[in-house]
Scaffold this motif. Structure first.
Motif, short mmCIF file in Angstrom:
data_model
loop_
_atom_site.label_atom_id
_atom_site.label_comp_id
_atom_site.label_asym_id
_atom_site.label_seq_id
_atom_site.Cartn_x
_atom_site.Cartn_y
_atom_site.Cartn_z
N GLN A 206 -8.35 -17.16 20.66
CA GLN A 206 -8.34 -16.79 22.49
C GLN A 206 -7.34 -15.91 22.55
N HIS A 207 -6.18 -15.95 21.51
CA HIS A 207 -5.41 -14.62 21.72
C HIS A 207 -6.58 -13.70 21.76
N GLN A 208 -7.23 -13.71 19.94
CA GLN A 208 -8.05 -11.83 19.49
C GLN A 208 -8.89 -11.96 20.94
N LEU A 209 -9.82 -12.07 22.21
CA LEU A 209 -10.61 -12.03 22.75
C LEU A 209 -9.48 -11.64 24.26
N ASN A 210 -8.54 -12.41 24.18
CA ASN A 210 -7.82 -11.04 25.06
C ASN A 210 -7.24 -10.07 24.67
N LEU A 211 -7.08 -10.56 24.68
CA LEU A 211 -6.27 -8.51 23.42
C LEU A 211 -8.13 -7.64 23.48
N ALA A 212 -8.72 -8.30 22.73
CA ALA A 212 -10.10 -7.37 22.91
C ALA A 212 -10.25 -6.95 24.06
N HIS A 213 -10.55 -7.82 24.97
CA HIS A 213 -10.43 -7.38 26.15
C HIS A 213 -10.05 -6.70 27.18
N ARG A 214 -8.45 -6.41 26.58
CA ARG A 214 -7.31 -5.56 27.37
C ARG A 214 -7.46 -4.64 26.95
N ILE A 215 -8.02 -4.29 25.37
CA ILE A 215 -8.78 -3.12 24.87
C ILE A 215 -9.49 -2.53 25.27
N GLU A 216 -11.11 -3.12 25.75
CA GLU A 216 -12.02 -3.03 26.59
C GLU A 216 -11.76 -2.61 28.25
N GLU A 217 -10.94 -3.04 28.51
CA GLU A 217 -10.34 -2.54 29.88
C GLU A 217 -9.96 -0.98 29.71
N GLU A 218 -8.93 -0.83 29.02
CA GLU A 218 -8.07 0.14 28.89
C GLU A 218 -9.34 1.41 28.82
N ASN A 219 -10.19 1.11 27.29
CA ASN A 219 -10.97 1.75 27.55
C ASN A 219 -12.11 2.16 29.03
N GLN A 220 -12.51 1.24 29.06
CA GLN A 220 -13.26 1.52 30.40
C GLN A 220 -12.80 2.22 31.72
N ALA A 221 -11.25 1.69 32.16
CA ALA A 221 -10.30 2.43 32.95
C ALA A 221 -11.05 4.55 32.18
N PHE A 222 -10.19 4.50 30.88
CA PHE A 222 -9.97 5.63 30.55
C PHE A 222 -11.89 5.72 30.44
N SER A 223 -12.44 6.06 30.90
CA SER A 223 -13.49 6.64 30.61
C SER A 223 -14.12 6.62 31.38
N PHE A 224 -13.55 5.84 33.12
CA PHE A 224 -14.14 6.38 34.23
C PHE A 224 -12.98 7.01 34.33
N TYR A 225 -12.07 7.08 34.01
CA TYR A 225 -11.05 8.72 34.74
C TYR A 225 -11.95 10.30 34.32
N GLN A 226 -12.23 10.32 32.68
CA GLN A 226 -12.58 11.23 32.45
C GLN A 226 -14.39 11.15 32.85
N LYS A 227 -14.77 10.36 33.12
CA LYS A 227 -16.02 11.05 34.76
C LYS A 227 -16.01 11.20 35.41
N GLN A 228 -14.78 10.60 36.26
CA GLN A 228 -14.57 11.18 37.23
C GLN A 228 -14.23 12.76 37.77
N ILE A 229 -13.53 13.16 36.16
CA ILE A 229 -13.37 14.39 35.54
C ILE A 229 -13.77 15.45 35.76
N ALA A 230 -15.20 14.72 34.94
CA ALA A 230 -16.04 15.72 34.57
C ALA A 230 -16.73 15.42 35.68
N GLU A 231 -16.90 14.37 37.27
CA GLU A 231 -17.92 15.03 37.85
C GLU A 231 -17.36 16.08 38.83
N ASN A 232 -16.09 15.82 39.03
CA ASN A 232 -14.89 16.91 39.58
C ASN A 232 -15.84 18.29 39.56
#
Length: 335
Positions: A206-232
């Motif tokens: 479960q700890h590994q799952l939580n860690l993977a989920h945390r990493i995925e959330e960080e990646n999604q947030a950074f991807s959304f950030y890059q997408k907003q910059i590209a859209e701008n």
């Protein structure tokens, strides 16, 4: 629209040739001739666009320099067109096209706090209990073995009371039951150890799952950030392209309107007014035919003997026309 190509006069036996030149303000100068005898017939030949361009009719008495033909309708139309173009140019000049501003880029997402690792786990308590239960079971086995040897010894004594033997057998049975209980306790402690280890595995998973989920959330947030910059950036480039296109369109429209206005003003400047070179009376107006959408007209004038004068006919307003009145020359011949 009125257009004159030439006009001719018939009257004298020696026709002097007089050419009327057009000035930038379309001034038409009537020819200068000697005084005419009363009753002489002269003819003017010209071309018009519509009958209303004629300003005289049969029977009219005219004087030298009086207007015979003019392009009133064309001049009004061209002046109206000039005003329309000037208003359109003013609208274009007042049109504001703002340079687009680039949108502010979003803030870079902050990294999530690191996940705490699972605490260390120890199985010593379970192992100690198992070891204790094993020791107790071994001790119980040793006691049972001693009791069995003792019971065998008592059975070998002749004449021993059977109640004693029965009593010792009961004690052996109690010891054996106790050994079974100790072994059950060992199995129970082993089960607890296995359960603890299994739970640890689940916690680690479960700890590994939580860690993977945390990493995925960080990646999604950074991807959304890059997408907003590209859209701008894309929206800004699109806005710049629109701005440049609107600017080009504005410049093109302004240039075209200027060209049209210049053409209209040039046509206005070339509008001519045809005037009579003699005093007299209109005897006849004859339409001689149509060439290139223009009506040929022959005007017969009978002079009254008062002679001719030199006159000029500047146009009253600067207008434009594609077919201005341009008298090409005059001639006179005797009737």
């Amino acid at each position: 629209m009125l257009s004159f190509s030439a006009y001719q006069f018939v009257g004298s036996s020696k026709p002097p040739a007089v050419t009327a030149q057009q000035s930038p303000i379309t001034q038409v100068t009537a020819p200068v001739t000697a005084p005419q005898q009363q009753g002489r017939l002269h003819k003017m030949t010209l071309q018009i666009s519509e009958p209303n361009d004629l300003k005289v009719k049969i029977g009219d008495h005219i004087s030298a320099a009086q207007i015979v033909a003019d392009q009133d309708n064309e001049r009004k139309r061209l002046n109206l067109r000039k005003e329309e173009l000037q208003l359109a140019i003013k609208r274009i000049e007042n049109q504001k096209i703002s340079l687009p501003q680039k949108a502010t880029d979003p803030s870079k997402p902050k990294p999530a706090p690191p996940m705490m690792p699972l605490p260390d786990i120890s199985y010593q308590q379970y192992e100690a209990m198992i070891e204790k239960a094993n020791n107790e079971a071994k001790q119980q086995e040793e006691i049972i073995n001693l009791k069995r040897r003792e019971l065998d010894y008592l059975k070998g004594i002749a004449g021993l009371d059977s109640a004693i033997i029965e009593h010792e057998i009961n004690k052996l049975s109690i010891l054996e039951n106790k050994l079974k209980s100790d072994k059950t306790e060992i199995d129970l402690e082993v089960g607890k150890l296995l359960s603890a280890k299994e739970k640890r595995k689940q916690d680690e998973y479960q700890h590994q799952l939580n860690l993977a989920h945390r990493i995925e959330e960080e990646n999604q947030a950074f991807s959304f950030y890059q997408k907003q910059i590209a859209e701008n950036q894309t929206n800004y480039q699109r806005a710049i392209s629109t701005f440049e296109k609107e600017s080009r369109d504005k410049d093109y429209q302004f240039t075209q309107l200027k060209i049209q206005l210049s053409a209209v003003e040039d046509s206005i400047a070339h509008l001519a007014v045809i005037r009579s070179p003699y005093n007299g009376k209109i005897r006849r107006i004859k339409f001689t035919g149509q060439i290139d959408n223009k009506l040929g007209v022959e005007i017969s004038i009978i002079t009254d003997g008062s002679g001719s004068t030199t006159s000029s006919a500047p146009t009253n307003s600067p207008t434009t026309s594609s077919n201005p009145i341009v008298p090409s020359g005059t001639t006179t011949t005797s009737d």
